[in-house]
Design an enzyme around this catalytic site. Sequence first.
Site, short mmCIF file in Angstrom:
data_model
loop_
_atom_site.label_atom_id
_atom_site.label_comp_id
_atom_site.label_asym_id
_atom_site.label_seq_id
_atom_site.Cartn_x
_atom_site.Cartn_y
_atom_site.Cartn_z
N ASP A 185 10.89 -4.07 7.81
CA ASP A 185 10.12 -5.43 8.56
C ASP A 185 9.52 -5.82 7.09
O ASP A 185 10.07 -7.02 6.42
CB ASP A 185 9.24 -4.58 9.73
CG ASP A 185 8.20 -5.78 10.06
OD1 ASP A 185 8.66 -6.95 10.01
OD2 ASP A 185 7.16 -5.38 10.61
N VAL B 229 10.38 -4.88 18.56
CA VAL B 229 11.39 -4.17 19.38
C VAL B 229 11.13 -2.77 19.34
O VAL B 229 10.30 -2.13 18.65
CB VAL B 229 12.81 -4.41 18.75
CG1 VAL B 229 13.27 -5.97 18.75
CG2 VAL B 229 12.89 -3.90 17.42
P1 IMP Z 1 7.61 -2.33 7.06
O1 IMP Z 1 6.75 -1.37 5.89
O2 IMP Z 1 6.71 -3.40 7.64
O3 IMP Z 1 8.90 -2.70 6.48
O4 IMP Z 1 7.63 -1.42 8.44
C1 IMP Z 1 8.27 -0.06 8.56
C2 IMP Z 1 8.18 0.56 9.69
O5 IMP Z 1 7.03 -0.08 10.38
C3 IMP Z 1 9.48 1.14 10.46
O6 IMP Z 1 9.83 2.26 9.82
C4 IMP Z 1 8.73 1.03 11.86
O7 IMP Z 1 8.15 2.30 12.15
C5 IMP Z 1 7.51 0.08 11.94
N1 IMP Z 1 8.05 -1.17 12.61
C6 IMP Z 1 8.28 -2.44 12.17
N2 IMP Z 1 8.63 -3.29 12.97
C7 IMP Z 1 8.91 -2.59 14.04
C8 IMP Z 1 9.32 -3.18 15.46
O8 IMP Z 1 9.40 -4.00 15.60
N3 IMP Z 1 9.05 -2.06 16.40
C9 IMP Z 1 8.65 -0.64 16.11
N4 IMP Z 1 8.43 -0.17 14.93
C10 IMP Z 1 8.50 -1.23 13.88
#
Ligand code: IMP
Length: 181
Positions: free
Chosen positions: A102, A152
Amino acid sequence: MQADLERILFDETTILRRLDEIAAQISNDYRDRELTVIAVLNGSLVFMSDLMRRIPLPLRLDCLSVVSYHGQAETTGEVIFKQVALPDVVDRHILILDDILDSGHTLAAIREKLETAKPRSIRVCVLLQKRKERARPVDADYVGFEIEDEFVVGYGLDFMERYRNLPCIGVLRKELITQSN
Ligand code: IMP
Ligand code: MG
């Protein structure tokens, strides 16, 4: 649970068919190297379990647990490692598995941390990748599906620790996210 979804993006059959393809790619790329899979808990649990059984190579499995979301639908950018010691990956070919890319904060922090443990190589595999500009750039070597920037759940992904056991992946109804904030 399924009633809480605005729409389904990928049903179980579609997910497993895609896993066959990624597993074939990984098996081919690592045919001459011993692979160490590092699964990022809890989100990658379901994905990891279905994916690794499709890779017919000798491999090792380690898990990492981090907190990056604090239960809400927005990231703070802070990534906390829950274990004291990192897995022993010196000289190993490691493949980090996570559920979703994300903002990039989580995988960038994990990659950085694992690099200090001196593995021979690092690759990243995610089930989902959001189409958006990331706060921290992370290149995933294997991607299951590209999705729009929507929240999601299912197939391991949660909202406030719920929905991980849904067999499909779907977009959570927006009012359920705003209600709990
Ligand atoms: P990042 O550090 O923003 O890349 O997010 C990574 C973590 O956020 C993932 O491993 C998920 O646990 C959580 N996450 C990010 N987007 C979503 C989503 O759309 N649904 C559920 N969990 C999410
Ligand atoms: Mg996660």
